[in-house]
Design a protein around this motif. Structure first.
Motif, PDB file in Angstrom:
ATOM      1  N   ASP A 126       0.831  -1.188   0.000  1.00  0.00           N
ATOM      2  CA  ASP A 126       0.000   0.000   0.000  1.00  0.00           C
ATOM      3  C   ASP A 126       0.869   1.244   0.000  1.00  0.00           C
ATOM      4  N   ASP A 127       0.217   2.374  -0.170  1.00  0.00           N
ATOM      5  CA  ASP A 127       0.917   3.649  -0.201  1.00  0.00           C
ATOM      6  C   ASP A 127       0.670   4.448   1.062  1.00  0.00           C
ATOM      7  N   ASN A 128       0.310   3.788   2.150  1.00  0.00           N
ATOM      8  CA  ASN A 128       0.069   4.495   3.394  1.00  0.00           C
ATOM      9  C   ASN A 128       1.337   5.189   3.868  1.00  0.00           C
ATOM     10  N   PRO A 129       1.188   6.307   4.589  1.00  0.00           N
ATOM     11  CA  PRO A 129       2.372   6.991   5.104  1.00  0.00           C
ATOM     12  C   PRO A 129       3.221   6.060   5.958  1.00  0.00           C
ATOM     13  N   LYS A 130       4.525   6.221   5.867  1.00  0.00           N
ATOM     14  CA  LYS A 130       5.418   5.407   6.673  1.00  0.00           C
ATOM     15  C   LYS A 130       5.257   5.779   8.147  1.00  0.00           C
ATOM     16  N   PRO A 131       5.453   4.810   9.046  1.00  0.00           N
ATOM     17  CA  PRO A 131       5.357   5.111  10.469  1.00  0.00           C
ATOM     18  C   PRO A 131       6.313   6.239  10.866  1.00  0.00           C
ATOM     19  N   THR A 132       5.841   7.108  11.721  1.00  0.00           N
ATOM     20  CA  THR A 132       6.631   8.233  12.204  1.00  0.00           C
ATOM     21  C   THR A 132       6.521   8.282  13.706  1.00  0.00           C
ATOM     22  N   GLU A 133       7.033   9.348  14.295  1.00  0.00           N
ATOM     23  CA  GLU A 133       6.867   9.516  15.737  1.00  0.00           C
ATOM     24  C   GLU A 133       5.403   9.734  16.090  1.00  0.00           C
ATOM     25  N   ASP A 134       4.636  10.287  15.142  1.00  0.00           N
ATOM     26  CA  ASP A 134       3.215  10.522  15.372  1.00  0.00           C
ATOM     27  C   ASP A 134       2.405   9.245  15.246  1.00  0.00           C
ATOM     28  N   VAL A 135       2.786   8.420  14.271  1.00  0.00           N
ATOM     29  CA  VAL A 135       2.059   7.183  13.993  1.00  0.00           C
ATOM     30  C   VAL A 135       3.066   6.056  13.816  1.00  0.00           C
ATOM     31  N   THR A 164       3.677   1.527  13.760  1.00  0.00           N
ATOM     32  CA  THR A 164       3.026   0.228  13.560  1.00  0.00           C
ATOM     33  C   THR A 164       3.249  -0.623  14.799  1.00  0.00           C
ATOM     34  N   VAL A 165       2.165  -1.143  15.353  1.00  0.00           N
ATOM     35  CA  VAL A 165       2.277  -1.918  16.589  1.00  0.00           C
ATOM     36  C   VAL A 165       2.855  -3.303  16.298  1.00  0.00           C
ATOM     37  N   LYS A 166       3.679  -3.780  17.196  1.00  0.00           N
ATOM     38  CA  LYS A 166       4.141  -5.163  17.172  1.00  0.00           C
ATOM     39  C   LYS A 166       3.394  -5.893  18.273  1.00  0.00           C
ATOM     40  N   THR A 167       2.477  -6.757  17.872  1.00  0.00           N
ATOM     41  CA  THR A 167       1.518  -7.334  18.807  1.00  0.00           C
ATOM     42  C   THR A 167       2.179  -8.177  19.889  1.00  0.00           C
ATOM     43  N   LYS A 168       1.788  -7.925  21.137  1.00  0.00           N
ATOM     44  CA  LYS A 168       2.334  -8.652  22.284  1.00  0.00           C
ATOM     45  C   LYS A 168       1.600  -9.965  22.525  1.00  0.00           C
ATOM     46  N   PHE A 169       0.255  -9.914  22.578  1.00  0.00           N
ATOM     47  CA  PHE A 169      -0.558 -11.102  22.844  1.00  0.00           C
ATOM     48  C   PHE A 169      -1.479 -11.356  21.662  1.00  0.00           C
ATOM     49  N   VAL A 205      -0.740   2.907  15.230  1.00  0.00           N
ATOM     50  CA  VAL A 205      -1.092   3.473  16.530  1.00  0.00           C
ATOM     51  C   VAL A 205      -0.763   4.959  16.524  1.00  0.00           C
ATOM     52  N   VAL A 206      -1.740   5.790  16.871  1.00  0.00           N
ATOM     53  CA  VAL A 206      -1.524   7.239  16.932  1.00  0.00           C
ATOM     54  C   VAL A 206      -0.862   7.568  18.266  1.00  0.00           C
ATOM     55  N   ASN A 207       0.368   8.027  18.204  1.00  0.00           N
ATOM     56  CA  ASN A 207       1.112   8.363  19.420  1.00  0.00           C
ATOM     57  C   ASN A 207       0.983   9.834  19.792  1.00  0.00           C
ATOM     58  N   ALA A 208       0.733  10.677  18.797  1.00  0.00           N
ATOM     59  CA  ALA A 208       0.714  12.121  19.019  1.00  0.00           C
ATOM     60  C   ALA A 208      -0.704  12.621  19.290  1.00  0.00           C
ATOM     61  N   LYS A 209      -0.803  13.867  19.747  1.00  0.00           N
ATOM     62  CA  LYS A 209      -2.111  14.462  19.986  1.00  0.00           C
ATOM     63  C   LYS A 209      -2.828  14.760  18.680  1.00  0.00           C
ATOM     64  N   ASN A 210      -2.064  15.000  17.617  1.00  0.00           N
ATOM     65  CA  ASN A 210      -2.651  15.273  16.314  1.00  0.00           C
ATOM     66  C   ASN A 210      -1.906  14.476  15.252  1.00  0.00           C
ATOM     67  N   ALA A 211      -2.651  13.816  14.383  1.00  0.00           N
ATOM     68  CA  ALA A 211      -2.025  13.032  13.328  1.00  0.00           C
ATOM     69  C   ALA A 211      -3.014  12.818  12.190  1.00  0.00           C
ATOM     70  N   THR A 212      -2.484  12.753  10.988  1.00  0.00           N
ATOM     71  CA  THR A 212      -3.285  12.439   9.811  1.00  0.00           C
ATOM     72  C   THR A 212      -2.773  11.141   9.213  1.00  0.00           C
ATOM     73  N   VAL A 213      -3.680  10.225   8.968  1.00  0.00           N
ATOM     74  CA  VAL A 213      -3.312   8.886   8.499  1.00  0.00           C
ATOM     75  C   VAL A 213      -4.182   8.518   7.306  1.00  0.00           C
ATOM     76  N   GLU A 214      -3.589   7.797   6.383  1.00  0.00           N
ATOM     77  CA  GLU A 214      -4.320   7.316   5.226  1.00  0.00           C
ATOM     78  C   GLU A 214      -4.570   5.820   5.370  1.00  0.00           C
ATOM     79  N   LEU A 248      -6.433   1.607  12.326  1.00  0.00           N
ATOM     80  CA  LEU A 248      -5.788   2.665  13.108  1.00  0.00           C
ATOM     81  C   LEU A 248      -6.254   2.586  14.552  1.00  0.00           C
ATOM     82  N   VAL A 249      -5.305   2.595  15.496  1.00  0.00           N
ATOM     83  CA  VAL A 249      -5.623   2.507  16.919  1.00  0.00           C
ATOM     84  C   VAL A 249      -5.345   3.848  17.605  1.00  0.00           C
TER      85      VAL A 249
END
Length: 520
Positions: free
Chosen positions: A50-59, A61-66, A317-326, A337-338
């Motif tokens: 896909d062409d989704n934005p690459k993960p950044t400090e704002d967003v 990708t989670v690595k699932t624990k359980f 996962v949205v880490n920041a208070k403001n983020a735009t995701v595709e 998106l979490v």
């Protein structure tokens, strides 16, 4: 009617609950009865590229624990069907000698419903169970269902029906017989020790399906109803742990040929440990998901929460208070998106909002273009953004056996978000024990802490809640291009105390991509 039992607890030789049962379709007809179901009428394979934005400090990708397989083993002391890899399941047609034997068409229908391929015409109604799960998992789960020769049990159907109870004694009676007298495939006895039937190497076969020769759905009763059960380690029958069963009449729900796998797909979801998303306490109204989900009324694909539980997706996962995701379509791409709370633990088993982009395509197409069974609510007709509130936190339960023989269950602390493991069941004495479990259900009385909490709830754009509504979920509950959802609960916080002031704005939905801005 099969009832879901609480987690089994053992004190010495006392057994409370011989099996953990999950019902599937037993109250669905009651939910539908008397409701205007086609509410949507007024709304007019994945390559993981896909062409989704690459993960950044704002967003990120989670690595699932359980995942669900691990959680179920730790919290219920039983084995569930693996949700990834190559998984072989036994399917045993049960041919009672006092009922009409399976005919060739019925046996072909069983194979088509479990293994048929829509693309090459083996199942011309919809997906088979195998093809559905290959698509729903984005190729991460490859089911093969080994269809056995019809098995004639020593007991008659009338005897089978006479021993029906909430502990599924009638079915475990058959499993005990199958354990000592294995069915055959093309005349050759099944070897339960064959490693191909135990992909997770836990000592149990990954699952078994029993299909009864009862063609009349009006007479299925409790004994031939569709349900799934898990036998715990103390009550396992030989190599059997997880099983599902139903009458062959379910295969004819939407297909005159018997190629309808809706019910089997739903029950197979249970075999992997997914819960029912309708409420056992509602007979005429809809629950938190509004009916439109495979684990609700057997409709369409699994939602993003279920897919994450089963280890098929790793959402942003949205880490920041403001983020735009595709985002791209969930059913096509597996993207979601979490928006985490303070108790988020990098797994599906915590509290958060999860956002996905629904499209009436692929596994969603059939049930959006026509009403399942002719009277169920249709899947969403339009593409749109779904927002789910999930509270699947894991909690400690302290159990105590009283002199009266009753058991009290007292909730303790939630599992710390920092925990990398889930403690196993521990008997602290002959009368006390501690175990962990998922705290919430979509049936309020099953919740460990608060009946107002839900396991997974669709957050509607227009309704405060879908629970106990006479109207199923529909297009007006989703977000569309230009819509803004200001999510804030009445108490101003999520269940864990995190501020619930979250704004979700759909900037655009264009050319199969949705741009979403999150602020909080």
């Amino acid at each position: 009617m099969k009832k879901t039992l609480k987690t089994p607890i053992f004190f010495g030789i006392l057994v409370i609950g011989a099996a953990f049962l999950i019902t599937s379709c037993d109250i669905v007809s009651d939910i539908i009865d008397g409701i205007q179901t086609d509410n949507n009428n007024d709304n007019n394979n994945n390559d993981n590229n896909d062409d989704n934005p690459k993960p950044t400090e704002d967003v990120s990708t989670v690595k699932t624990k359980f995942n669900n397989h691990y959680v179920y083993k730790q919290t219920n002391e039983c084995s569930v069907t693996p949700s990834t890899g190559d998984v072989n399941i036994l399917v045993v047609p049960i041919q009672f000698k006092d009922k009409t034997s399976f005919n060739t068409n019925q046996l072909n229908a069983i194979n088509a419903s479990f293994n048929g391929n829509k693309e090459n015409g083996e199942n011309d109604y919809w997906e088979s169970t195998a093809s559905f799960y290959k698509k729903s998992s984005y190729g991460k789960l490859n089911f093969n269902f080994d269809i056995c020769d019809p098995y004639v049990p020593s007991i008659s159907s009338s005897k089978f029906e006479s021993i029906t109870d909430d502990y599924a004694t009638e079915t475990t009676t058959l499993l005990k017989e199958l354990n000592s007298n294995a069915p055959t495939i093309d005349g050759k006895k099944v070897n339960y020790s064959d490693s191909r039937y135990d992909s997770d190497k836990d000592g149990y076969i990954d699952g078994v399906w029993l299909i009864y020769n009862e063609p009349n759905k009006n007479k299925v009763g409790d004994y031939y109803w569709a349900y799934t059960s898990y036998l715990d380690s103390a009550n396992s029958i030989g190599k059997f742990s997880t099983y599902a069963n139903c009458a062959i009449s379910f295969l004819y729900d939407g297909s005159s040929k018997g190629y309808d796998a809706h019910t089997i797909i739903h029950e197979t979801g249970h075999m992997m440990g997914l819960d029912d998303y309708y409420s056992y306490e509602l007979s005429n109204n809809y629950g938190y998901c509004g009916g439109l989900d495979m684990m609700d009324l057997n409709i369409g694909d699994h939602n993003s929460f279920s897919k994450w539980c089963l280890d098929w997706i790793e959402p942003y996962v949205v880490n920041a208070k403001n983020a735009t995701v595709e985002l791209e379509s969930l059913v096509e791409s597996g993207k979601a998106l979490v928006i985490p709370t303070n108790s988020f633990n990098n797994s599906a088993f915590s509290e958060y909002l999860i956002v996905d982009y629904y499209t009436p395509t692929s596994l969603n197409e059939l049930d959006s273009s026509s009403a399942y069974l002719g009277y169920y609510p249709r899947n969403y007709l339009k593409e749109g953004i779904r927002v789910w509130h999930v509270d699947s936190r894991i909690i400690e339960i302290k159990a105590k056996l009283l002199q009266s023989g009753n058991v009290t269950y007292t909730p303790g602390s939630y599992l710390s978000p920092k925990s990398s493991t889930i403690p196993e069941y521990k008997a602290t004495s002959n009368t006390t024990a501690t175990y962990y479990t998922v705290a919430n259900s979509n049936t309020p009385s099953y919740n460990s802490v608060n009946e107002d909490f839900a396991l997974v709830e669709l957050v509607s754009k227009n309704r405060s809640t879908l629970y106990n509504s006479r109207a199923a979920a529909n297009d007006t509950d989703l977000l569309h291009s230009g819509d803004t959802l200001k999510y804030s609960t009445k108490k101003g916080s999520f269940n864990d105390g995190t501020s619930s002031n979250v704004t979700i704005k759909v900037d655009s939905i264009n050319n199969g991509k949705a741009t979403i801005t999150i602020s909080r």
